[in-house]
Design a protein around this motif. Structure first.
Motif, PDB file in Angstrom:
ATOM      1  N   UNK A  78       0.839  -1.195   0.000  1.00 39.51           N
ATOM      2  CA  UNK A  78       0.000   0.000   0.000  1.00 39.51           C
ATOM      3  C   UNK A  78       0.877   1.249   0.000  1.00 39.51           C
ATOM      4  N   UNK A  79       0.445   2.258  -0.733  1.00 39.48           N
ATOM      5  CA  UNK A  79       1.102   3.561  -0.764  1.00 39.48           C
ATOM      6  C   UNK A  79       2.550   3.506  -1.241  1.00 39.48           C
ATOM      7  N   UNK A  80       2.858   2.657  -2.201  1.00 35.05           N
ATOM      8  CA  UNK A  80       4.243   2.535  -2.641  1.00 35.05           C
ATOM      9  C   UNK A  80       4.565   3.323  -3.904  1.00 35.05           C
ATOM     10  N   UNK A  81       3.530   3.868  -4.561  1.00 33.74           N
ATOM     11  CA  UNK A  81       3.739   4.645  -5.785  1.00 33.74           C
ATOM     12  C   UNK A  81       2.973   5.963  -5.675  1.00 33.74           C
ATOM     13  N   UNK A  82       3.655   7.043  -6.040  1.00 39.56           N
ATOM     14  CA  UNK A  82       3.045   8.357  -6.072  1.00 39.56           C
ATOM     15  C   UNK A  82       2.641   8.661  -7.505  1.00 39.56           C
ATOM     16  N   UNK A  83       1.368   8.981  -7.709  1.00 35.28           N
ATOM     17  CA  UNK A  83       0.866   9.373  -9.031  1.00 35.28           C
ATOM     18  C   UNK A  83       0.615  10.872  -9.016  1.00 35.28           C
ATOM     19  N   UNK A  84       1.282  11.568  -9.934  1.00 36.23           N
ATOM     20  CA  UNK A  84       1.091  13.008 -10.082  1.00 36.23           C
ATOM     21  C   UNK A  84       0.336  13.270 -11.383  1.00 36.23           C
ATOM     22  N   UNK A 136       4.643   8.770 -12.509  1.00 34.94           N
ATOM     23  CA  UNK A 136       4.632   7.850 -11.381  1.00 34.94           C
ATOM     24  C   UNK A 136       6.023   7.773 -10.759  1.00 34.94           C
ATOM     25  N   UNK A 137       6.072   7.791  -9.416  1.00 33.13           N
ATOM     26  CA  UNK A 137       7.335   7.819  -8.705  1.00 33.13           C
ATOM     27  C   UNK A 137       7.300   6.869  -7.513  1.00 33.13           C
ATOM     28  N   UNK A 138       8.448   6.248  -7.210  1.00 26.02           N
ATOM     29  CA  UNK A 138       8.578   5.317  -6.083  1.00 26.02           C
ATOM     30  C   UNK A 138       8.587   6.146  -4.795  1.00 26.02           C
TER      31      UNK A 138
END
Length: 167
Positions: A78-84, A136-138
């Motif tokens: 859960x919550x491992x990738x940030x989508x901008x 997308x960012x780690x």
């Protein structure tokens, strides 16, 4: 009949008088202020400024606005990738390129986030067109995230946004 003609003349004189007393500039100011409140805030890129969600920043002709930052679940974590998510527009006379891998994303602690190997946005935006996309960012560390775009053609032109996570 005479009363009807008198009444019509009185109404016409009153109308002309009221129109002559009105100020057309007041109407124009009201219309201008309505347009300003419905328009998104457009700003010229300033490397010393920090922008937020929905601020439309002109980075050497390419207009960029971040619309959402959210954490995604991937591979059971859960919550491992940030989508901008962002919106782009090109009002210039030239085609402008944009790729999400030109975004430098740092966490609250100042650590650089790695680009997530996925469907990151990368396109040429034609003259007079707009588009939407995402990068997308780690994730490591905590929010808010600092997102900096560096124009690859004019490396001195940058813009930075401070973005918190939205649910």
């Amino acid at each position: 009949m005479k009363k009807v003609v008198t009444l019509i003349c009185t109404v016409m004189v009153a109308s002309i008088t009221l129109l002559g007393c009105s100020n057309p500039d007041d109407t124009k100011k009201t219309e201008d202020s309505k347009q300003e409140t419905t328009k998104k805030k457009e700003l010229k890129a300033d490397s010393k400024a920090t922008y937020g969600f929905h601020d439309v920043v002109d980075v050497d002709g390419l207009r960029i606005a971040f619309t959402k930052a959210q954490l995604l679940e991937t591979e059971g974590k859960k919550d491992s990738v940030l989508k901008l998510s962002f919106e782009l527009s090109n009002p210039t006379a030239d085609t402008e390129g944009f790729t999400a891998i030109n975004l430098e994303v740092k966490n609250k602690e100042g650590e650089l986030l790695d680009v997530y190997p996925g469907e990151n946005y990368g396109k040429e935006i034609e003259t007079g067109t707009s588009d939407k996309g995402a990068g997308y960012f780690m994730v490591k560390g905590s929010a808010p995230f600092s997102v900096t775009y560096i124009d690859p053609d004019h490396k001195a032109v940058t813009a930075t946004w401070k973005l918190a996570i939205q649910k």
